[in-house]
Design an enzyme around this catalytic site. Structure first.
Site, PDB file in Angstrom:
ATOM      1  N   PRO A 180      -9.329   8.027  -0.715  1.00 47.56           N
ATOM      2  CA  PRO A 180      -9.659   8.327  -2.112  1.00 47.56           C
ATOM      3  C   PRO A 180      -8.431   8.144  -2.993  1.00 47.56           C
ATOM      4  O   PRO A 180      -7.352   8.644  -2.661  1.00 47.56           O
ATOM      5  CB  PRO A 180     -10.092   9.801  -2.071  1.00 47.56           C
ATOM      6  CG  PRO A 180     -10.359  10.091  -0.633  1.00 47.56           C
ATOM      7  CD  PRO A 180      -9.462   9.201   0.147  1.00 47.56           C
TER       8      PRO A 180
ATOM      9  N   GLN B 271     -15.292  12.859  -1.531  1.00 44.22           N
ATOM     10  CA  GLN B 271     -14.206  13.795  -1.271  1.00 44.22           C
ATOM     11  C   GLN B 271     -14.181  14.890  -2.331  1.00 44.22           C
ATOM     12  O   GLN B 271     -14.258  14.606  -3.526  1.00 44.22           O
ATOM     13  CB  GLN B 271     -12.834  13.113  -1.242  1.00 44.22           C
ATOM     14  CG  GLN B 271     -11.763  14.099  -0.749  1.00 44.22           C
ATOM     15  CD  GLN B 271     -10.355  13.561  -0.839  1.00 44.22           C
ATOM     16  OE1 GLN B 271      -9.832  13.350  -1.926  1.00 44.22           O
ATOM     17  NE2 GLN B 271      -9.721  13.361   0.310  1.00 44.22           N
TER      18      GLN B 271
ATOM     19  N   CYS C  13      -3.186  16.403  -1.788  1.00 44.25           N
ATOM     20  CA  CYS C  13      -2.739  15.932  -3.096  1.00 44.25           C
ATOM     21  C   CYS C  13      -1.378  16.551  -3.440  1.00 44.25           C
ATOM     22  O   CYS C  13      -1.234  17.772  -3.448  1.00 44.25           O
ATOM     23  CB  CYS C  13      -3.758  16.274  -4.169  1.00 44.25           C
ATOM     24  SG  CYS C  13      -3.325  15.625  -5.800  1.00 44.25           S
TER      25      CYS C  13
ATOM     26  N   LYS D  66      -8.499  16.027   5.022  1.00 41.84           N
ATOM     27  CA  LYS D  66      -7.327  15.154   4.893  1.00 41.84           C
ATOM     28  C   LYS D  66      -6.178  16.011   4.380  1.00 41.84           C
ATOM     29  O   LYS D  66      -6.357  16.786   3.440  1.00 41.84           O
ATOM     30  CB  LYS D  66      -7.605  13.999   3.932  1.00 41.84           C
ATOM     31  CG  LYS D  66      -6.496  12.955   3.846  1.00 41.84           C
ATOM     32  CD  LYS D  66      -6.963  11.740   3.040  1.00 41.84           C
ATOM     33  CE  LYS D  66      -5.918  10.624   3.061  1.00 41.84           C
ATOM     34  NZ  LYS D  66      -4.767  10.912   2.203  1.00 41.84           N
TER      35      LYS D  66
ATOM     36  N   ASN E  52      -2.549   7.990   8.230  1.00 43.45           N
ATOM     37  CA  ASN E  52      -2.455   7.459   6.868  1.00 43.45           C
ATOM     38  C   ASN E  52      -0.979   7.372   6.475  1.00 43.45           C
ATOM     39  O   ASN E  52      -0.218   8.278   6.757  1.00 43.45           O
ATOM     40  CB  ASN E  52      -3.233   8.372   5.923  1.00 43.45           C
ATOM     41  CG  ASN E  52      -3.157   7.954   4.467  1.00 43.45           C
ATOM     42  OD1 ASN E  52      -3.089   8.803   3.584  1.00 43.45           O
ATOM     43  ND2 ASN E  52      -3.175   6.668   4.182  1.00 43.45           N
TER      44      ASN E  52
ATOM     45  N   ASP F   7       1.680   3.978   4.744  1.00 44.45           N
ATOM     46  CA  ASP F   7       2.402   2.718   4.943  1.00 44.45           C
ATOM     47  C   ASP F   7       1.624   1.683   5.750  1.00 44.45           C
ATOM     48  O   ASP F   7       2.203   0.937   6.552  1.00 44.45           O
ATOM     49  CB  ASP F   7       3.765   2.975   5.606  1.00 44.45           C
ATOM     50  CG  ASP F   7       4.705   3.757   4.710  1.00 44.45           C
ATOM     51  OD1 ASP F   7       4.355   3.987   3.537  1.00 44.45           O
ATOM     52  OD2 ASP F   7       5.792   4.149   5.187  1.00 44.45           O
TER      53      ASP F   7
ATOM     54  N   GLY G 169      -4.751   3.361   1.843  1.00 43.98           N
ATOM     55  CA  GLY G 169      -4.729   3.671   0.421  1.00 43.98           C
ATOM     56  C   GLY G 169      -4.111   2.559  -0.389  1.00 43.98           C
ATOM     57  O   GLY G 169      -4.718   1.531  -0.647  1.00 43.98           O
ATOM     58  N   ARG G 170      -2.832   2.719  -0.752  1.00 47.64           N
ATOM     59  CA  ARG G 170      -2.188   1.785  -1.671  1.00 47.64           C
ATOM     60  C   ARG G 170      -2.139   0.348  -1.153  1.00 47.64           C
ATOM     61  O   ARG G 170      -2.037  -0.595  -1.937  1.00 47.64           O
ATOM     62  CB  ARG G 170      -0.770   2.282  -1.982  1.00 47.64           C
ATOM     63  CG  ARG G 170      -0.731   3.595  -2.766  1.00 47.64           C
ATOM     64  CD  ARG G 170       0.698   4.112  -2.911  1.00 47.64           C
ATOM     65  NE  ARG G 170       1.290   4.419  -1.621  1.00 47.64           N
ATOM     66  CZ  ARG G 170       2.596   4.347  -1.358  1.00 47.64           C
ATOM     67  NH1 ARG G 170       3.442   3.962  -2.304  1.00 47.64           N
ATOM     68  NH2 ARG G 170       3.050   4.644  -0.164  1.00 47.64           N
TER      69      ARG G 170
END
Length: 384
Positions: free
Chosen positions: A26, A80, A111, A151, A213, A215, A237-238
Site C-alpha cells: 500500500p 489495508q 507507517c 504489516k 519488504n 529494497d 513498494g517503491r
C-alpha cells in the site's frame, strides 16, 4: 540472477492461494484502483489498496468509501486499514466483511510518517504490546473466514525493536501472514533494508507465512531476498513506481523463466498514457487525473533521454489531449537505457528521530495519559 525452479511454491494466505508470491505494498496516493489495475495487466499477485483510516471507514466518509471500491476486474480484493482503537478497527473489519467489500484485509503497523506516529499510531503502536494484541485479536475475530494479515517495521529505532514480540502476538491471534519492512521508523526509507531481520523473523515464526519488504528494485532482488531470508513471499513498494511491468518480471522470475521487460521509450509512453486513462476512470474527472499523473513523470521516464523542457511540460499536463501531443514528441524507438532506468525510485530521505507522544517509551503498556492522543489518531482528518 538466480532462477527458482518452475515448481516454486505458491503463497497461501488463509484460503487465498497466489500463484506468484508477490504483494503490492500500500502506498498513499499511489495504489488506487487505477494503478492496481495497471499492475495486474502485467503480472499477478495480491494488490493492496491505499491505507484507509478505520474511523473514517466506520463513519463512511465519501473518500474512504471511494477508496475501498474495487473495479470488477480486481480479484482478490485487498484493503489495508490503519487504526489505534481496538473497537473501531473491529467495527471497520466487521463492516468490510458484512458488506462483502474485501477478500483480504491487512492492518498497518509500519507507517513512519510523523503525523501518524506522534499520536501513537503506525510503527509506534507495537511498542504498546497490550494495545497491539487487543487490536489484532479483535480484528481477526471480526474478519472470520476473511484472511487478516499485519504489516510492520522492525520497531521505533534500534533501541526499541518490537517486530519479534509483535509477530509472536500476531501469530497467536491467528493472522494469515506477517509482513516486515526491514527498517525502523527512525530509518524511514534511508539506507539499506536489514534483510537479516526478515531471516530472523522467519526462523522465529514457523507456523505463519512471513513476507519480506524493503529494497526490492528488480525481480532479481526479490529472488535474492527469498534465497537469503527464507521468506515465503515479497512485498514490493517503491520499486514499481513508474514501472508497473515489474510485476511481469516478478511473475516470470518466480516461474523460473529468464525473461525481463526492457521497454523502449514508446512502450513506457503507452503505459504512462494507460495509467492516465485509468486515473480518469477512477476519479471521474479528467483535470484531477491529469494533476495526479504528474507526480509519476520522473518515475516512468527515469533514465530515458526525454529532455528537460518536455519533462517539465509532462509534469504540468492539463488534459489527455495535451498528454497525447506531448507523448507524440518522444522518440518511440529509443531503446531501453539499462542501468540508468533501474535502481532506487522514490525519495529515500534521511534518518530522523521518530515523533512520539510524550512519555510513550516509558512503558510497554498503554497509559491512561495517552488515551486522548489515540482518540485524535483515529479522527478521519488524522490521515495515514
Amino acid at each position: 540472477m538466480t532462477i527458482l525452479p518452475a515448481t516454486a511454491p505458491a503463497l497461501r494466505i488463509g484460503p487465498l492461494e497466489l500463484d506468484v508470491p508477490v504483494v503490492l505494498a500500500p502506498m498513499a496516493g499511489i495504489t488506487n484502483t487505477a494503478f492496481r489495475r495497471l499492475c495486474r495487466e502485467y503480472g499477478a499477485g495480491l494488490y493492496v489498496s491505499e491505507m484507509i483510516t478505520s474511523r473514517a471507514l466506520v463513519e463512511r466518509t465519501p473518500e474512504s468509501m471511494r477508496l475501498i471500491t474495487h473495479h470488477e476486474s480486481e480479484t482478490p480484493r485487498s484493503i489495508q486499514l490503519y487504526g489505534v482503537d481496538p473497537k473501531t478497527v473491529a467495527e471497520a473489519v466487521t463492516m468490510l466483511v458484512a458488506e462483502d467489500r474485501a477478500d483480504h484485509i491487512d492492518l498497518n503497523f509500519g507507517c513512519p510518517v510523523p503525523k501518524v506516529t506522534r499520536k501513537g499510531g503506525g510503527a509506534a503502536l507495537p511498542w504498546k504490546r497490550d494495545l497491539f494484541r487487543d487490536i489484532v485479536e479483535r480484528a481477526v475475530k471480526a474478519a472470520g473466514d476473511i484472511p487478516l494479515t499485519v504489516k510492520m517495521r522492525k520497531g521505533i529505532d534500534s533501541d526499541h525493536l518490537t517486530y519479534l514480540e509483535a509477530a509472536k502476538a500476531a501469530e497467536g491471534a491467528g493472522v494469515a501472514s506477517i509482513a516486515l519492512h526491514a527498517r525502523t521508523a527512525a530509518e524511514f526509507y534511508s539506507g539499506a533494508a536489514d534483510w537479516s531481520a526478515i531471516e530472523k523473523l522467519k526462523s522465529t515464526i514457523t507456523g505463519t507465512p512471513v513476507l519480506g519488504n524493503g529494497d526490492i528494485w528488480s525481480a532479481a532482488d526479490a529472488l535474492r531476498m527469498v534465497e537469503e531470508t527464507g521468506c515465503d513471499g515479497v512485498v514490493v513498494g517503491r520499486g514499481c513506481l513508474g514501472r508497473p511491468w515489474l510485476f511481469g518480471d516478478l511473475a516470470a522470475a518466480f516461474a523460473g523463466e529468464e525473461r525481463k521487460y526492457e521497454p523502449t521509450l514508446g512502450f513506457v509512453a503507452d503505459a504512462f498514457k494507460r495509467h492516465a486513462e485509468l486515473l480518469v476512470e477512477f476519479f471521474g474527472e479528467e483535470d484531477r487525473a491529469c494533476r495526479d499523473i504528474r507526480k509519476h513523470v520522473a518515475w516512468y521516464f527515469k533514465g530515458y533521454a526525454v529532455g528537460g523542457e518536455l519533462r517539465a511540460s509532462l509534469a504540468t499536463v492539463e488534459s489527455l489531449q495535451q498528454l497525447d501531443d506531448l507523448l507524440g514528441q518522444l522518440d518511440r524507438e529509443q531503446p531501453y537505457p539499462g542501468a540508468d532506468a533501474e535502481g532506487q525510485r522514490g525519495r529515500a530521505g534521511t534518518p530522523k528521530n521518530p515523533v512520539l507522544p510524550q512519555g510513550w517509551l516509558d512503558s510497554r503498556e498503554l497509559q491512561e495519559t495517552h488515551q486522548a492522543e489515540l482518540i485524535e489518531a483515529e479522527l478521519s482528518t488524522s490521515g495515514g
